[in-house]
Enzyme design. Structure first.
Site, PDB file in Angstrom:
ATOM      1  N   GLU A 199       0.830  -1.204   0.000  1.00 24.66           N
ATOM      2  CA  GLU A 199       0.000   0.000   0.000  1.00 24.66           C
ATOM      3  C   GLU A 199       0.865   1.255   0.000  1.00 24.66           C
ATOM      4  OE1 GLU A 199      -4.240   0.313   1.855  1.00 24.66           O
ATOM      5  OE2 GLU A 199      -2.842   1.096   3.346  1.00 24.66           O
TER       6      GLU A 199
ATOM      7  N   HIS B 284       7.240 -27.287   2.210  1.00 22.27           N
ATOM      8  CA  HIS B 284       6.387 -28.351   1.685  1.00 22.27           C
ATOM      9  C   HIS B 284       5.226 -27.761   0.887  1.00 22.27           C
ATOM     10  CE1 HIS B 284       8.457 -31.408   4.125  1.00 22.27           C
ATOM     11  NE2 HIS B 284       8.595 -30.410   4.987  1.00 22.27           N
TER      12      HIS B 284
ATOM     13  N   LYS C 263     -13.080   2.266  -3.175  1.00 26.47           N
ATOM     14  CA  LYS C 263     -14.229   2.617  -2.332  1.00 26.47           C
ATOM     15  C   LYS C 263     -15.307   3.325  -3.149  1.00 26.47           C
ATOM     16  CE  LYS C 263     -11.652   3.148   2.015  1.00 26.47           C
ATOM     17  NZ  LYS C 263     -11.216   4.116   3.045  1.00 26.47           N
TER      18      LYS C 263
END
Length: 528
Positions: free
Chosen positions: A322, A351, A455
């Site tokens: 960000e 793994h 937004k």
């Protein structure tokens, strides 16, 4: 480079902070002295920029704001006596509140003590507190914390169902800088309804952490919530862990917040040194710049070899991405900067995706986080003279070596143990590294226009939904999506309308879709 030369390079580039017991090893990044020398002018500017930032310069020009998270752990650095006093008083109020809650001096109406916390927040209001809780909360904390950090109704239900029998002793933190961010607002409304369903008066359980005079602050004041703590416009969400955002939940869980602040302050002092080789944050920024050619061309893979640090990669994901992921630089040039961050924990990752790191696309550099202390107390020997901690250490060293042998670079950060001081230091180390790197590549690390764009787009979808439902409620017979889009004044948004209706239909909220689901364009829709 042979083993002896590597050993010498390790010694040449090893940074050690004696007070914190922290090591930083960048010897497995393959830069040379000429590269370091070429960046010196950029670092000179970065150090100067950082010094001005700490003095109160407008370091976030796009929002015309100071950037003051460093003042939170050293209030004397704040540019005015009033700010210094406010920071000190807020910390004292946080500690006093936490003590009263833990001792039962502040308690819920139907119980002698609060036993749990629901923390409602998103982004920096959740990721920092979650990381610190996982890393530092005692096994049996005075209050056990639960997070609502998303708008997922099932996720909210899961938290509330888990607390069904203890809601009457559960404190609620509502964390929102603006007081109007949809996610925490919606979470608060859902939780408020749950409390009402148990005949509990929400205000007697609620704490607001928000900007002074925000809508949330006014609501908390009007309703008489238990407490209100301030968020400052000069502290961004992703650097707010040392503010009330992080300190309130940490203190309530019994975490030593003073030690966390002290560790951060000690690291701040170290990363203020205007000398690349003796500044651990500058060494990180140097390594990032080298790895990605100053353009973010390689991802940062974070592998902490400690279960309690497994959320560190998620915390860094926001802090780094960000801050650095910007379309334009400070001069307005389109640059598309950023560094992608991902990771989980070792040795689990060996793994999982380490196979690709070792043999696949070389589009990354690794960051190992090593903790020297295995556990409190002695360890069982798994094999003669070998403990499970020895295995974990061996897995880290082996993976680092295997990556280097195949021309995959890595950084290793080593701390003596996971405690409030070292966690505070880690947070401060990466906050400063991000700030220095941002200066190297000339971007504003302290705003987030892309988040704001998202937004606004979400708000437009919700507005479209309102218009679409209003049209449907007036229609007497099923209509096509094309016709519905025209009547809603959104002929160019048929796909968005289809997805809105599909969601409402799936939740049985008064919309019926009919037709061939394989062919969305053939569907008709009506209000039920």
């Amino acid at each position: 480079m042979d083993a002896r030369a590597l050993w010498q390079r390790y010694q040449n580039w090893l940074y050690f902070h004696e007070g914190l017991g922290l090591y930083l090893d960048i010897s497995r990044m393959r830069f040379d002295d000429a590269f370091v020398e070429s960046l010196q002018p950029k670092f000179d500017k970065a150090f100067a920029d950082m010094a001005e930032l700490e003095k109160g310069a407008i370091a976030n020009p796009d929002e015309n704001r100071m950037v003051g998270h460093y003042w939170l752990r050293n209030p004397d650095l704040a540019p005015t006596p009033e700010l210094t006093q406010e920071i000190v008083q807020t910390l004292e109020q946080i500690e006093a509140f936490a003590e009263k809650v833990q001792t039962g001096a502040i308690h819920p109406p139907r119980a002698s003590r609060f036993t749990d916390i629901i923390s409602i927040g998103i982004g920096g209001s959740a990721l920092g507190p979650q990381f610190v809780a996982e890393a530092l909360a005692p096994d049996f904390p005075p209050l056990k914390i639960h997070f609502i950090d998303n708008n997922d109704p099932a996720g909210i239900d899961r938290v509330l169902n888990h607390l069904r029998n203890s809601l009457a002793s559960t404190l609620v933190l509502v964390i929102s800088k603006s007081g109007g961010t949809p996610e925490p607002r919606n979470g608060m409304i859902e939780v408020k309804k749950a409390y009402a369903g148990h005949n509990l008066e929400f205000a007697q359980y609620a704490v607001a952490i928000t900007s002074v005079d925000s809508n949330l602050d006014k609501l908390a004041k009007d309703e008489g919530w238990l407490a209100r703590f301030p968020m400052y416009d000069w502290v961004g969400g992703r650097t707010s862990e040392m503010s009330a955002v992080g300190l309130v939940p940490a203190a309530l869980q019994g975490i030593d917040v003073r030690a966390m602040l002290d560790g951060a302050k000690e690291m701040d002092d170290a990363t203020r040194v205007p000398d690349v080789k003796n500044n651990p944050a500058a060494l990180l920024a140097l390594s990032w710049y080298f790895a990605g050619n100053g353009k973010g061309e390689k991802d940062m893979v974070v592998l902490p070899y400690k279960d309690s640090l497994f959320l560190f990669s998620r915390y860094l994901q926001q802090l780094v991405m960000e801050s650095l992921g910007k379309e334009k630089d400070l001069d307005g040039n389109v640059v598309h900067q950023g560094i992608a961050v991902y990771g989980n924990k070792g040795s689990t990752d060996q793994h999982a995706y380490v196979q690709q790191l070792r043999e696949g696309v070389a589009n990354f550099f690794a960051t190992f986080v090593e903790v020297l202390e295995d556990r409190q107390g002695p360890s069982t020997e798994i094999d003669p003279g070998v403990t499970s901690g020895d295995y974990l250490s061996g897995f880290l060293q082996g993976t680092r070596q295997a990556l280097y042998e195949n021309h995959r670079d890595s950084i290793t950060v080593t701390i003596p143990q996971v405690n409030p001081r070292t966690v505070g230091a880690l947070i401060a180390l990466y906050e400063r590294a991000v700030g220095l790197y941002a200066s190297l590549v000339n971007v504003n690390a302290y705003h987030q226009p892309g988040v704001e764009a998202g937004k606004k787009a979400a708000a437009s979808i919700l507005d479209l939904q309102t218009r679409v439902v209003a049209v449907l409620q007036k229609e007497k017979t099923p209509i096509s999506l094309d016709e519905l889009a025209k009547k809603a004044g959104a002929s160019d948004q048929i796909e968005a309308i289809y997805k809105i209706l599909r969601h409402i239909h799936a939740n049985q909220r008064g919309v019926v879709l009919q037709g061939d689901l394989h062919k969305p364009g053939s569907l008709t829709v009506s209000a039920s």
